[in-house]
Design a protein around this motif. Structure first.
Motif, PDB file in Angstrom:
ATOM      1  N   TRP A 257       0.741  -1.418  -0.043  1.00 29.30           N
ATOM      2  CA  TRP A 257      -0.093   0.063  -0.051  1.00 29.30           C
ATOM      3  C   TRP A 257       0.800   1.282   0.183  1.00 29.30           C
ATOM      4  O   TRP A 257       0.421   2.232  -0.714  1.00 29.30           O
ATOM      5  N   GLY A 258       1.835   1.284   0.629  1.00 34.28           N
ATOM      6  CA  GLY A 258       2.911   2.334   0.925  1.00 34.28           C
ATOM      7  C   GLY A 258       3.939   2.597   0.012  1.00 34.28           C
ATOM      8  O   GLY A 258       4.977   3.100   0.116  1.00 34.28           O
ATOM      9  N   ASP A 259       4.147   1.695  -0.887  1.00 32.87           N
ATOM     10  CA  ASP A 259       4.826   1.684  -2.092  1.00 32.87           C
ATOM     11  C   ASP A 259       5.261   3.078  -2.728  1.00 32.87           C
ATOM     12  O   ASP A 259       4.724   3.702  -3.280  1.00 32.87           O
ATOM     13  N   THR A 260       6.664   3.813  -2.109  1.00 35.80           N
ATOM     14  CA  THR A 260       6.715   4.985  -2.619  1.00 35.80           C
ATOM     15  C   THR A 260       7.504   5.215  -3.980  1.00 35.80           C
ATOM     16  O   THR A 260       7.764   6.164  -4.320  1.00 35.80           O
ATOM     17  N   ILE A 261       7.696   4.073  -4.634  1.00 34.73           N
ATOM     18  CA  ILE A 261       8.425   3.947  -5.798  1.00 34.73           C
ATOM     19  C   ILE A 261       7.529   3.574  -6.961  1.00 34.73           C
ATOM     20  O   ILE A 261       7.370   4.367  -7.851  1.00 34.73           O
ATOM     21  N   ARG A 279      -4.256 -12.287 -10.682  1.00 34.82           N
ATOM     22  CA  ARG A 279      -4.552 -12.131  -9.224  1.00 34.82           C
ATOM     23  C   ARG A 279      -3.742 -10.736  -8.699  1.00 34.82           C
ATOM     24  O   ARG A 279      -2.731 -10.787  -9.441  1.00 34.82           O
ATOM     25  N   LEU A 280      -4.397  -9.985  -7.873  1.00 39.14           N
ATOM     26  CA  LEU A 280      -3.977  -8.774  -7.439  1.00 39.14           C
ATOM     27  C   LEU A 280      -3.791  -8.948  -5.914  1.00 39.14           C
ATOM     28  O   LEU A 280      -4.938  -9.090  -5.282  1.00 39.14           O
ATOM     29  N   GLU A 281      -2.486  -8.584  -5.414  1.00 36.52           N
ATOM     30  CA  GLU A 281      -2.474  -8.550  -3.989  1.00 36.52           C
ATOM     31  C   GLU A 281      -1.861  -7.311  -3.296  1.00 36.52           C
ATOM     32  O   GLU A 281      -0.788  -7.085  -3.848  1.00 36.52           O
ATOM     33  N   PHE A 282      -2.344  -6.673  -2.348  1.00 35.85           N
ATOM     34  CA  PHE A 282      -1.771  -5.729  -1.706  1.00 35.85           C
ATOM     35  C   PHE A 282      -1.708  -5.943  -0.283  1.00 35.85           C
ATOM     36  O   PHE A 282      -2.533  -6.346   0.458  1.00 35.85           O
ATOM     37  N   ARG A 283      -0.572  -5.405   0.320  1.00 30.47           N
ATOM     38  CA  ARG A 283      -0.364  -5.775   1.624  1.00 30.47           C
ATOM     39  C   ARG A 283       0.379  -4.387   2.306  1.00 30.47           C
ATOM     40  O   ARG A 283       1.012  -3.650   1.374  1.00 30.47           O
ATOM     41  N   PRO A 284       0.472  -4.100   3.581  1.00 27.81           N
ATOM     42  CA  PRO A 284       1.086  -3.208   4.237  1.00 27.81           C
ATOM     43  C   PRO A 284       2.617  -3.227   3.965  1.00 27.81           C
ATOM     44  O   PRO A 284       3.324  -4.179   3.511  1.00 27.81           O
ATOM     45  N   GLY A 285       3.222  -2.006   3.986  1.00 32.39           N
ATOM     46  CA  GLY A 285       4.583  -1.894   3.685  1.00 32.39           C
ATOM     47  C   GLY A 285       4.907  -0.554   2.814  1.00 32.39           C
ATOM     48  O   GLY A 285       4.114   0.017   2.156  1.00 32.39           O
TER      49      GLY A 285
END
Length: 524
Positions: A257-261, A279-285
């Motif tokens: 979720w927080g990918d800054t690049i 398939r789409l997956e989002f996780r914290p970080g």
């Protein structure tokens, strides 16, 4: 516009360069145990001839039984990371019946050539490595997969649009649209670009084209904007979506979720355009942190799902991965997983917060609201649930516009992409604003939910115009008794801003076109 005016940016560049070195050294040292354990039977270090005869340094991990053929997985390395990167995962895959070939992307470390950032040479390299694997290992030509983290993810997706032999891809923390990643809102993502550029110089050989592009990008050379965008489009899997869909590889996309690049929005947009098994997956970080522990051989959800993906689409195992809801997200607040049939079902309910009245802010000063520091802030959020914070009542209204919702009587499950719509009147023809969405507790402490930058050029001073801005997608729970606040200011260390000295920005809400921020909520 010319070069950035602020002298503090030189300091920022130095700081990010130091961070680059620290991250690279940490990656190499962190992977050292896997590298020490890896050499032995079944592991070979080889040279592979890539595009134009360029030598690619590679390693091969394969099952000890050579009496039959196995599915093959090709792993291009991440940006600036040496070829030992995937050894822990390669050994796990080999133990379960895969031939794995990992190679150092061209221009980095001992591999030859120059850094081309997913250019034609990189795409041809991927096919050359597949050629080599089929000719020199027990690889099955009908069961070819590719995977990678970050740079390796982008190369894998690009290769899937050019090589029909690729049947499955796991693209982790990658990009679908390179321009929408580090230039979203037509704003240079300064820390991201400086980190990539610095790491490239430290560990490899940037091509002359890349050197010029980064010089123009970081130097705000808007005369070259069209050239930079064309360069990025050529290196974006989104450009080749028709070929990717036609070739039909099953594609797993994973990101933080927080990918800054490579922010999540551009990956979700790319996912929606895919017509292949997906398939789409989002996780914290933050960037590549969701996969990091798996690179050390530790239990990791992202890599476990990657193995399941390949087991089904390369081995043919009936493990149910094809029957599960394809969009899988993990809440930043609870760590619980949720599944959805598609991306548009995430946050299907919308609730608007009105941005009433007229608010004028001055530019060139950081109000104290910001998106944090690349990697560090979102890692703290990932592991400790400590996102960047700001005292919303104390934010100086001279430099920050603040609008708040009512106090919520029940928990609000923010899911997906919040959208800002407003009318902006500038005093200068160019400018930058950054929007932040905060979860504000009873004492006024705001925890960052999302943010996004927006830059404009060529506007008529004093003439209002509409602004529509998507904030970065997220999954965050706002407790009962809290409020949501939208904050807008003009300076953030993450981005290069284009506000002339003394400029002011006025936000208004005309009766016939009211301003608001739309909050996506999970259905109760």
């Amino acid at each position: 516009m010319g070069h950035p005016r602020h002298p503090r940016r030189a300091l920022r560049t130095t700081t990010v360069g130091a961070v680059s070195a620290t991250l690279i050294a940490g990656a190499a040292l962190g992977l050292a145990p896997a590298a020490q354990a890896a050499p032995g039977p079944g592991v070979r270090f080889v040279d592979i001839s890539g595009a134009g005869g360029t030598v690619l340094k590679a390693n091969v991990v394969a099952p000890s039984d050579t009496s039959r053929r196995y599915p093959v997985v090709v792993l291009p390395t991440s940006w600036a990371v040496p070829q030992i990167e995937y050894l822990a995962q390669a050994k796990q895959l080999a133990d379960s019946g895969y031939v794995v070939v990992s190679y150092n992307s061209r221009g980095f470390w001992q591999s030859g050539g120059e850094i081309e950032v997913g250019g034609p040479e990189d795409i041809e390299d991927a096919s050359k490595v597949i050629d080599w694997a089929l000719a020199n290992t027990q690889a099955d030509p009908d069961k070819v997969g590719m995977a990678g983290v970050s740079y390796g993810a982008g190369i894998s997706l690009l290769a899937a649009g050019h090589d029909k032999r690729i049947k499955a891809v796991a693209a982790l923390s990658g990009w679908g649209d390179l321009i929408d990643s580090i230039y979203s809102g037509r704003t240079q993502h300064f820390q991201a670009a400086a980190l990539l550029s610095g790491a490239g110089y430290l560990t490899g050989r940037p091509s002359p084209e890349l050197q010029q592009v980064m010089k123009d990008f970081l130097g705000s050379n808007l005369a070259k904007e069209d050239d930079m965008i064309a360069w990025g489009k050529k290196r974006s899997p989104d450009t080749y979506i028709d070929s990717i869909n036609k070739n039909g590889a099953a594609i797993l996309l994973g990101n933080a979720w927080g990918d800054t690049i490579f922010p999540p929005n551009q990956y979700a947009d790319f996912y929606e355009k895919l017509t292949t098994p997906k398939r789409l997956e989002f996780r914290p970080g933050d960037h590549a942190t969701a996969e990091a522990t798996g690179l050390l051989g530790l239990p990791n959800d992202t890599w476990e799902d990657t193995h399941r993906w390949f087991d089904h689409y390369l081995k043919g195992d009936d493990n149910g991965v094809d029957r599960e809801l394809p969009v899988r997200i993990k809440s930043r607040s609870t760590g619980a997983y949720e599944s959805y049939p598609d991306w548009k079902s995430v946050g299907a309910t919308k609730k608007k917060i009105a941005l009433a009245g007229t608010t004028t802010i001055h530019t060139n000063v950081d109000s104290g609201a910001n998106g944090g520091l690349l990697e560090l802030s979102n890692i703290l959020d990932q592991f400790l649930r400590l996102p960047p914070t700001a005292s919303v009542p104390l934010l100086p209204r001279r430099w920050a516009g603040v609008w708040q919702s009512e106090k919520y009587t029940s928990e609000q499950h923010v899911r997906g992409t919040a959208k800002l719509h407003t009318t902006l009147t500038p005093t200068k023809e160019s400018g930058t604003l950054v929007a932040y969405l905060y979860d504000v507790g009873p004492l006024g402490l705001g925890k960052l939910v999302s943010n996004a930058p927006y830059t404009f050029h060529g506007k008529t001073p004093g003439a209002p115009f509409g602004v529509d801005l998507e904030l970065f997608s997220t999954a965050y729970d706002v407790p009962a008794g809290h409020r949501l606040a939208l904050v807008v200011d003009t300076v953030d260390p993450l981005y290069i801003e284009h506000n002339p000295t003394g400029a002011q920005l006025t936000f208004s809400s005309p009766k016939d076109d009211p301003s608001y921020v739309s909050i996506p909520l999970r259905e109760q």
